[in-house]
Design a protein around this motif. Structure first.
Motif, PDB file in Angstrom:
ATOM      1  N   GLN A  78      66.459  72.569  90.023  1.00  0.00           N
ATOM      2  CA  GLN A  78      67.316  72.475  88.376  1.00  0.00           C
ATOM      3  C   GLN A  78      66.733  73.741  88.191  1.00  0.00           C
ATOM      4  N   GLY A  80      66.050  75.409  84.169  1.00  0.00           N
ATOM      5  CA  GLY A  80      64.742  74.730  83.277  1.00  0.00           C
ATOM      6  C   GLY A  80      64.041  75.899  82.174  1.00  0.00           C
ATOM      7  N   SER A 151      60.987  72.816  87.840  1.00  0.00           N
ATOM      8  CA  SER A 151      62.570  73.869  87.422  1.00  0.00           C
ATOM      9  C   SER A 151      61.973  75.628  88.174  1.00  0.00           C
ATOM     10  N   ASP A 152      63.918  76.145  88.274  1.00  0.00           N
ATOM     11  CA  ASP A 152      64.101  77.150  88.443  1.00  0.00           C
ATOM     12  C   ASP A 152      62.521  77.553  89.570  1.00  0.00           C
TER      13      ASP A 152
END
Length: 461
Positions: A78, A80, A151-152
């Motif tokens: 996801q 972020g 994230s990412d």
């Protein structure tokens, strides 16, 4: 929970889950994903699908992307606020030939006790399935502790690295907007000296060229034509011998354009490594380093360009003796590049060099076999210092910034196509027998490799 305590929890989770991680690695190793053999195309796809399913089970949005050749696996966590990172590895493997030299079936992985500890023995154990699974296992432990993935993150897992990556560059161009981030992480390199963690900060480029020189329209009797007719092997040998001077320097005009000397800081770092050229050569039955006069052996191995003859054929090479002047002679020649050397200019200079030795009665033909520039990473990026500290904490000694005499084209492609540097961190050892029978990967490398990635992730979040 503090950052230190959550990292400790991730590391503990990795330690507790080592048996499960080895079980998963062995499942991937059982898939004979030999990319260069069309008969194994289904196995290559099966490995891609296995990885997709594994990553989807961890919460990544994971897909298998078709190419003109073997598929790519692309997975994303996801978005972020953290710094976006791309992780690259390859799931294809080298052929196993000669099979008779394997002590056990190459796709039936097993754990062995050795003098240096336990190893997992199988084709692909070190290159590159064991390596890529180190960061996947780090992601798994992170998710189990934090309840979500970092994230990412983007993962790009390739299925053609061992067969020249013909689909990779088109794929990067077509998906540049999706894949372009600030830094790529590549796990396909080694520990220095087998024990010290290392970050490869520069890679040599490569120019490959095949040259064919033709003379008469048939092989000639050397008694009748010797001394009168042009001999393509002699012409080719003269051209190749003139590639270097008595001091070991390459003679092509402009060859050293863009080649930088070591900075004082890097020279001090490399001198402190204790690189033992004699020991390295001793492992292959040699003893004396050759190369440019006045250069350190480690400098010649990592920071100086080379010209090498990789193969040469012509005339009669069978049993017995046949006195002929051959109609043609062939050679395969490669140049390892450093700094800002231009592969196209090197290729053109080599062709001009060979033509300069060509008699009027001979013709020459050239065949290109790949060309990529060297890669030099910007270590002023704070991520390199953070990763260096993280690796030092795991391995108990400061990570070395090193060069590599080889070429990892993906790092250059990331630079030229996506405009981003790569951090190359790997945990293989130089006795892993990659590309050879009885390939292995140390269990210690696998376990501490996963722990290392967990530390790097924590340092860069």
């Amino acid at each position: 929970m503090s950052n230190n305590s959550t990292l400790d929890a991730v590391l503990q989770k990795l330690d507790e889950g080592l048996d499960g991680a080895l079980h998963r690695l062995m499942a991937l190793l059982r898939i004979p994903s030999i990319s260069t053999d069309p008969g194994h195309a289904g196995d290559v796809r099966a490995a891609a699908e296995w990885l997709r399913d594994e990553l989807a089970g961890l919460g990544f949005q994971a897909v298998v992307r078709d190419t003109a050749g073997h598929p790519m696996v692309v997975a994303r966590s996801q978005p972020g606020g953290a710094r976006p990172l791309l992780f690259y590895g390859h799931y294809d493997v080298q052929p196993v030939d000669p099979l008779s030299l394997w002590d056990s079936p190459p796709f039936e992985p097993r754990i062995e006790d050795t003098a240096d500890g336990k190893v997992i023995r199988a084709r692909g154990a070190s290159d590159d399935k064991g390596q890529l699974m180190t960061f996947i296992e780090a992601f798994r432990a992170w998710r189990e502790v934090h309840g979500e993935l970092p994230s990412d993150l983007i993962l790009l897992l390739e299925g053609e690295e061992e067969s020249g990556s013909p689909s990779l560059r088109p794929f990067l161009h077509e998906n540049a907007d999706e894949l372009r981030v600030s830094l790529a992480m590549i796990c396909d390199t080694e520990l220095f000296g087998g024990t010290r963690p290392a970050i490869v900060t520069q890679l040599r480029g490569l120019v490959g060229e095949e040259v064919v020189i033709r003379g008469a329209d048939r092989d000639l009797h050397s008694g009748l034509f010797g001394g009168l007719a042009a001999n393509p092997i002699m012409v080719l040998s003269q051209a190749l011998a003139a590639l270097k001077d008595a001091d070991g320097r390459v003679t092509l005009p402009g060859f050293y354009d863009g080649v930088d000397d070591l900075t004082p800081e890097l020279r001090r770092d490399w001198e402190s490594l204790g690189f033992d050229a004699g020991a390295m050569l001793g492992r292959v039955g040699l003893s004396d380093p050759i190369g440019e006069k006045g250069r350190m052996p480690v400098e010649m191995a990592w920071n100086r360009p080379t010209a090498e003859i990789n193969g040469i054929t012509g005339g009669y090479t069978g049993e017995g003796f046949k006195t002929v002047l051959p109609a043609e002679a062939r050679a395969k020649v490669s140049f390892r590049l450093t700094g800002r050397q231009d592969p196209a200019k090197i290729r053109a200079a080599f062709r001009d060099h060979v033509r300069g030795f060509l008699p009027a009665d001979c013709s020459v033909e050239f065949h290109e076999h790949g060309g990529s520039p060297a890669s030099v990473m910007d270590t002023s990026d704070p991520a390199f210092a953070a990763a260096r500290r993280a690796l030092g904490e795991e391995w108990g000694q400061e990570a070395a910034f090193i060069g590599s005499g080889g070429s990892i084209p993906i790092a250059g492609d990331f630079k030229t196509i996506l405009g981003m540097d790569s951090m190359l961190v790997g945990f293989a050892r130089d006795d892993d027998r990659i590309h050879s029978p009885n390939e292995k990967y140390d269990i210690r490398s696998f376990a501490k490799g996963a722990r290392s990635w967990a530390r790097i992730l924590a340092a860069l979040r």
